[in-house]
Scaffold this motif. Structure first.
Motif: not given
Lengths: 184, 131
Positions: A42, A45-46, A49, A74, A78, A108-109, A112-113, B76
């Protein structure tokens, strides 16, 4: 990814199929590792991005670090994907493999955020004044706070809409699953 | 520093991301239903403290991105957005739905900003504690 509602939880919302609930709150080792694996992916991937939107030389941190637009993209992407994943999992007839939901959703998600970037966006005008007292006027601090607040409120609203849209799309595609239809 | 500048930065940030995500997962289990709030506040605190502290220490171009990545993975946004949607789904009216979603965001962001500022202050203080 922490889930909004789970068996035994007091929060509102439908029961989540994601593996965060446990009456004993024990941490299942293998699942933790899947979350870790997803988390590593994650954040990469960030960074990807940011590199895509800011150029391959984008710094990871500092004044030249990932731009606000990349952070916003992102976060919104996400939120949509997490909604999609939850929608699919909630409407799926067969329970999803915990490892998949832990790695993709929580790992991951979730990684990612970024929440901390939003907090930093709001907190930076205050810390700038703390680190150089006397140089920043109250008006400047309040102006920075106000601009940050507007942006953060817009991102929060858009993120909620994206998660809702993802949840709806995922629920529809889950309900339209041929295997699910055949089972009815 | 970019990921291309140091061969060690890529695995270090990946490891930091893994640790952040695993800690968030653990907090969510232990502190449910407030685990995500705890993770987000802690992430803001870590990032706030890392900025003044690591900037002034050697190897900042390496340690600061790693700490920031740990904070990125610990907090998050996506789960928070989904929590807001789920909270709004149970409300009877549109007004109540908006109020519930806004309350969740306000709680996380309000505490997050305070944590970031407190973290920054602690980090700066650790560098130059008053005698």
């Amino acid at each position: 990814m922490a889930e909004p509602a789970r068996p035994g939880a007091t929060g509102p919302g439908p029961a989540s199929p994601f593996p965060t609930a446990s009456p004993h709150r024990r941490l299942p080792g293998p699942l933790v590792l899947w979350v870790g694996l997803g988390g590593a992916l994650g954040v990469l991937l960030n960074a990807g991005t940011h590199a895509l939107l800011d150029g391959p030389g984008a710094a990871l941190f500092g004044p030249a670090a990932g731009s606000t637009p990349a952070m916003v993209v992102a976060n919104l992407l996400g939120a949509f994907l997490l909604g999609l994943l939850n929608g699919r999992a909630r409407t799926s007839r067969a329970p999803w493999d915990e490892r998949v939901t832990a790695a993709l959703g929580t790992g991951v998600l979730g990684a990612y955020t970024s929440f901390s970037a939003l907090a930093a966006l709001l907190g930076t005008p205050v810390t700038a004044a703390l680190s150089a007292p006397g140089t920043a006027s109250a008006e400047r601090i309040l102006g920075g706070l106000g601009a940050g607040l507007l942006l953060v409120a817009a991102v929060a609203a858009a993120g909620t809409l994206c998660a809702w849209a993802g949840l709806r799309a995922g629920s529809r595609s889950g309900a339209a699953d041929p295997a699910r239809e055949a089972a009815r | 520093m970019t990921l291309l500048d140091s061969p060690a930065l890529l695995p270090a940030t990946a490891l930091a991301g893994a640790c952040g995500a695993m800690l968030r997962f653990a907090l969510d289990r232990w502190l449910s239903p407030r685990g995500v709030l705890a993770a987000n506040v802690l992430a803001a605190l870590v990032l706030g403290a890392a900025v003044p502290l690591l900037s002034a220490l050697p190897h900042a171009p390496f340690t600061l991105p790693v700490a920031a990545t740990f904070a990125l993975a610990l907090g998050t946004f996506s789960t928070l957005a989904l929590q807001a949607v789920d909270a709004a789904a149970d409300a009877g009216t549109r007004k109540a739905a908006l109020a519930r979603a806004a309350r969740i965001w306000a709680l996380h962001l309000g505490l997050g900003v305070v944590a970031f500022v407190v973290g920054f202050w602690v980090g700066a203080w650790a560098l130059e504690p008053p005698l």
